[in-house]
Motif scaffolding. Structure first.
Motif, short mmCIF file in Angstrom:
data_model
loop_
_atom_site.label_atom_id
_atom_site.label_comp_id
_atom_site.label_asym_id
_atom_site.label_seq_id
_atom_site.Cartn_x
_atom_site.Cartn_y
_atom_site.Cartn_z
N VAL A 1 21.11 -8.96 -19.54
CA VAL A 1 22.05 -7.97 -19.00
C VAL A 1 22.41 -6.94 -20.06
CG1 VAL A 1 24.39 -7.66 -18.08
CG2 VAL A 1 22.96 -9.51 -17.23
N ALA A 2 22.61 -7.36 -21.30
CA ALA A 2 22.98 -6.42 -22.36
C ALA A 2 21.92 -5.33 -22.55
CB ALA A 2 23.22 -7.17 -23.67
N LYS A 3 20.66 -5.67 -22.29
CA LYS A 3 19.56 -4.70 -22.46
C LYS A 3 19.51 -3.67 -21.34
CE LYS A 3 17.44 -6.61 -26.06
NZ LYS A 3 17.23 -5.99 -27.33
N ILE A 4 20.03 -4.01 -20.17
CA ILE A 4 19.96 -3.07 -19.05
C ILE A 4 21.31 -2.43 -18.74
CG2 ILE A 4 18.00 -4.26 -18.02
CD1 ILE A 4 19.94 -5.31 -15.83
N ASP A 5 22.34 -2.85 -19.42
CA ASP A 5 23.70 -2.41 -19.11
C ASP A 5 23.89 -0.90 -19.17
OD1 ASP A 5 26.31 -3.26 -18.32
OD2 ASP A 5 27.01 -2.74 -20.34
N GLN A 6 23.14 -0.22 -20.00
CA GLN A 6 23.28 1.23 -20.09
C GLN A 6 22.34 1.98 -19.15
OE1 GLN A 6 25.80 2.87 -21.63
NE2 GLN A 6 26.49 0.75 -21.84
N SER A 7 21.61 1.21 -18.32
CA SER A 7 20.67 1.82 -17.39
C SER A 7 20.86 1.40 -15.94
CB SER A 7 19.23 1.47 -17.79
OG SER A 7 18.95 1.92 -19.09
N TYR B 1 10.94 3.69 -16.14
CA TYR B 1 12.07 4.46 -15.61
C TYR B 1 13.21 4.53 -16.62
CZ TYR B 1 15.74 5.99 -12.44
OH TYR B 1 16.76 6.68 -11.85
N PHE B 2 13.54 3.39 -17.21
CA PHE B 2 14.62 3.36 -18.19
C PHE B 2 14.26 4.16 -19.45
CE2 PHE B 2 16.26 -1.00 -16.54
CZ PHE B 2 16.82 -0.38 -15.45
N SER B 3 12.97 4.20 -19.82
CA SER B 3 12.56 4.94 -21.02
C SER B 3 12.77 6.44 -20.86
CB SER B 3 11.11 4.64 -21.38
OG SER B 3 10.22 5.27 -20.47
N HIS B 4 12.90 6.90 -19.63
CA HIS B 4 13.17 8.31 -19.34
C HIS B 4 14.66 8.54 -19.09
CE1 HIS B 4 9.00 9.64 -19.23
NE2 HIS B 4 8.72 8.51 -18.60
N ASN B 5 15.48 7.61 -19.55
CA ASN B 5 16.93 7.66 -19.40
C ASN B 5 17.36 7.55 -17.93
OD1 ASN B 5 19.45 7.61 -20.65
ND2 ASN B 5 19.75 9.80 -20.35
N GLY B 6 16.53 6.91 -17.11
CA GLY B 6 16.85 6.71 -15.71
C GLY B 6 18.04 5.78 -15.54
N LYS B 7 18.85 6.04 -14.55
CA LYS B 7 20.03 5.23 -14.25
C LYS B 7 19.94 4.72 -12.81
CE LYS B 7 21.92 6.57 -18.13
NZ LYS B 7 21.50 5.87 -19.31
N GLY C 1 0.80 -1.22 0.00
CA GLY C 1 0.00 0.00 0.00
C GLY C 1 0.84 1.27 0.00
N TYR C 2 2.01 1.22 0.62
CA TYR C 2 2.90 2.37 0.68
C TYR C 2 3.96 2.34 -0.42
CZ TYR C 2 1.15 3.78 5.27
OH TYR C 2 0.37 4.21 6.32
N GLY C 3 3.99 1.28 -1.22
CA GLY C 3 5.02 1.16 -2.25
C GLY C 3 6.39 0.86 -1.67
N LEU C 4 6.43 0.16 -0.52
CA LEU C 4 7.69 -0.11 0.15
C LEU C 4 8.37 -1.39 -0.31
CD1 LEU C 4 6.73 0.87 3.81
CD2 LEU C 4 8.03 2.21 2.15
N ASN C 5 7.63 -2.30 -0.92
CA ASN C 5 8.23 -3.54 -1.42
C ASN C 5 8.72 -3.29 -2.84
OD1 ASN C 5 7.93 -5.02 0.85
ND2 ASN C 5 6.18 -6.21 0.16
N SER C 6 9.97 -2.99 -2.95
CA SER C 6 10.55 -2.64 -4.25
C SER C 6 11.09 -3.90 -4.93
CB SER C 6 11.67 -1.62 -4.06
OG SER C 6 11.18 -0.50 -3.41
N THR C 7 10.18 -4.75 -5.37
CA THR C 7 10.61 -6.00 -5.99
C THR C 7 10.15 -6.13 -7.43
OG1 THR C 7 8.65 -7.10 -5.10
CG2 THR C 7 10.67 -7.24 -3.78
N ASP C 8 9.42 -5.16 -7.94
CA ASP C 8 8.94 -5.23 -9.33
C ASP C 8 10.13 -5.08 -10.28
OD1 ASP C 8 7.73 -5.01 -11.80
OD2 ASP C 8 6.34 -3.43 -11.20
N PRO C 9 10.39 -6.08 -11.11
CA PRO C 9 11.54 -6.01 -12.00
C PRO C 9 11.29 -5.21 -13.29
CG PRO C 9 10.47 -8.11 -12.28
CD PRO C 9 9.73 -7.39 -11.17
N ASP C 10 10.05 -4.79 -13.50
CA ASP C 10 9.75 -4.04 -14.73
C ASP C 10 10.10 -2.57 -14.53
OD1 ASP C 10 8.87 -2.93 -17.06
OD2 ASP C 10 6.80 -3.61 -16.85
N LEU C 11 11.31 -2.21 -14.97
CA LEU C 11 11.77 -0.82 -14.86
C LEU C 11 11.71 -0.10 -16.21
CD1 LEU C 11 14.81 -1.42 -12.47
CD2 LEU C 11 12.48 -0.75 -11.89
#
Length: 168
Positions: free
Chosen positions: A104-110, A67-73, A54-64
């Motif tokens: 890994v190659a897909k997330i390496d720049q993020s 975030y990555f589409s906004h050039n997040g690192k 409910g508070y968004g405290l379990n940060s286990t969702d692997p779909d980033l």
């Protein structure tokens, strides 16, 4: 994890660690009089998970992807002798993100994960645990220079006595 035994007293003492007890007391049960010795592992952990969701405290969702589409690192680090949070949690999360995002190659720049041998919870320990993650992240975001290594140092009485590169 082997090597973290010297820090277990905070978790295995006569009373629970304050941060854990206070999380249940003030966040899960919202009752300052809640007694940690009444914890019912089966039902109370379910309640804690529900409250955390409910508070968004379990940060286990692997779909980033958003975030990555906004050039997040994300520059993650974790000490192998962390006595509070099992180091495998960070490794498992990193692997789950890589799997979800196509490898890994897909997330390496993020996203990069650096594991620090001998580093306790956030810092300290027998291994090198001081490093400048902020400059690495700044260079990654502003100059496009993904960190290929993180140089960590160990100090004794304020004097650096050794350093080593940490690799992603």
């Amino acid at each position: 994890t082997p090597g973290s035994e010297m820090g277990w007293s905070i978790l295995a003492g006569h009373k629970p660690a304050d941060v854990a007890a206070d999380t249940f007391r003030y966040v899960v049960f919202q009752n300052p009089d809640w007694d940690a010795m009444t914890l019912n592992f089966d039902s109370d952990m379910k309640k804690a998970d529900d409250v955390a969701q409910g508070y968004g405290l379990n940060s286990t969702d692997p779909d980033l992807s958003k975030y990555f589409s906004h050039n997040g690192k994300i520059l993650m680090y974790h000490g192998w002798t962390d006595q509070l949070i099992a180091p495998g949690n960070s490794v498992n999360y990193y692997k789950s993100v890589a799997k979800k995002m196509g490898g890994v190659a897909k997330i390496d720049q993020s996203m990069r994960l650096f594991m620090a041998p001998g580093m306790n919870h956030c810092n300290g320990g027998d291994g090198p645990s001081s490093f400048d993650a902020v400059t690495l992240l700044e260079d990654w975001v502003e100059k496009g220079q993904a960190p290929a290594k993180m140089v960590a140092s160990h100090s004794t009485r304020g004097q650096v006595d050794r350093s080593r590169p940490l690799c992603p």
